[in-house]
Design a protein around this motif. Structure first.
Motif: not given
Lengths: 268, 268
Positions: A173, B155, B176, B182
């Protein structure tokens, strides 16, 4: 409270928005009453009871209908605050009495609004609910510095994150946020500024990456601090911010917007 | 156009919002007139000229003041549209004549609104401008399915991206986004759905990752399609969406919201 409040009629865009015995979760936006949506303004005028967070501005609460019972649940404030359980149980109790219940949160309830815990409580009580969006502070703040959250050729995505949870962020990230052209809006990032600065630099971000802090977005006491990644933590400490602040990584105020901001501050 | 439009007075939260000889860039929100902010409603009523995109809804344009010259610049529509240069030159020309110029974009002008090109033109002409935020469609859409864009324990960040530019996405962006928990909101992602599905699966996303499509967010003809990553492209093709659509990766409609949606559709 000298704020003008002589609203008499709303544009009749649609009918009433609240229903008896239901809970409406709504966003007040970041503070400027003009950034309320018509829908939330109607809800303020129709509600029998309004449970509101401390960050909802006085000028917005002044728009509540005269019949409304106002309950400050204190969340996001620095003083004593009501427990989440107590807030949930009040929402349910009011709705079970057949009231039109408005749960007013600052900003947008779906963005770092801790909406889910309350919504689940209402759902489990077998009650109906609605969710009305609000202007989130990133949106108001970026408009005030004359910038976009996304821009062709610069960034085709933007990320909203909270400073509270950044320590749990994975390394990739940080690597991604460290790239040139990335834009992120960090909510509640004051305490974690030095940590975020360190991680981004460690992952190769340029020291001159623009960073902009916007305190009290949209309010009369809004302040804008333009800095860079190299000087973020020091400039933040020097500014001694006391209000809610948003941190933009990858954005500087547009030159003309910055000039306007300076002018405003000189005139103030 | 049978839409009711007998607005007589606005709550006097603040004074007028537009100034002669300036350009105001404003967001209309995703379509529901009740999702306009008070500020943008005032701007609609005050403007001498309004240049608007085709996605701004009729019910919102019906709220414009009687004096306003309305110019459809067609952007984001599928028919013939005005060039970006022509839009810029009109904004400048109107403002130089001392008019109150409103440039109305659907959603939020700072989120995939192509704001910068027009803002730079206005700036280069030495004119002043303002930017008024709007409710972005992700915010309205997520509220309608009873979910949050962020949630404690699930998240701590959310990403807005555009389907148009996803082919330029780096591999670690996909890696990601493919992680459990996510959440991303993809704007204009209809054409790239199969590509996005492929990339996410290639990077290890679970086939049962929830995906929700919201077409015509906030409008009377809103449709919600709940699917998974495995069936995204096929379900999208079957649904034959014709309006603007938002794709949520990582979110399913809340059960009670889904029930409501089904009920609405059965009643319609």
């Amino acid at each position: 409270m000298t704020y003008a409040n002589d609203h008499t009629a709303l544009p009749r865009t649609k009918g009433a928005v609240l229903r008896a015995g239901e809970v409406c979760f709504a966003g007040s936006g970041p503070g400027d009453a003009d950034l309320l949506t018509i829908k939330v303004l109607k809800a303020l005028q129709e509600a029998d009871v309004i449970l509101y967070d401390r960050l909802v501005s006085d000028e917005i609460m002044a728009l509540a209908g005269e019949q409304a019972l106002l309950e400050d649940v204190g969340k996001e404030g620095f003083g004593p605050q009501m427990s989440q359980e107590e807030i949930c149980s009040r929402l349910v109790a009011h709705a079970l009495k057949g009231r039109k219940v408005l749960r007013l949160k600052s900003g947008d309830p779906t963005v770092f609004g801790r909406l889910d815990e309350e919504l689940v409580a209402v759902e489990e009580a077998g009650l109906a609910y609605q969710v009305f969006p609000g202007i989130t502070s990133a949106s108001a703040a970026v408009a005030s510095i004359g910038q976009s959250l996304t821009q062709r050729g610069r960034n085709s995505s933007v990320r909203f994150l909270t400073g509270h949870d950044t320590k749990g962020f994975a390394d990739h990230d940080w690597a991604q946020l460290a790239r040139a052209g990335e834009v992120a809006a960090i909510y509640m990032g004051k305490k974690s500024a030095r940590f975020i600065q360190g991680r981004l630099l460690m992952h190769g971000a340029a020291t001159d990456t623009p960073v902009t802090l916007v305190e009290n977005a949209s309010r009369a006491n809004q302040r804008v601090i333009a800095t860079t990644l190299a000087t973020l933590a020091d400039d933040l400490a020097a500014a001694q911010l006391t209000g809610p602040a948003l941190t933009f990584i990858g954005l500087a105020p547009r030159a003309s917007a910055a000039a306007l901001e300076t002018l405003k501050m000189e005139l103030a």
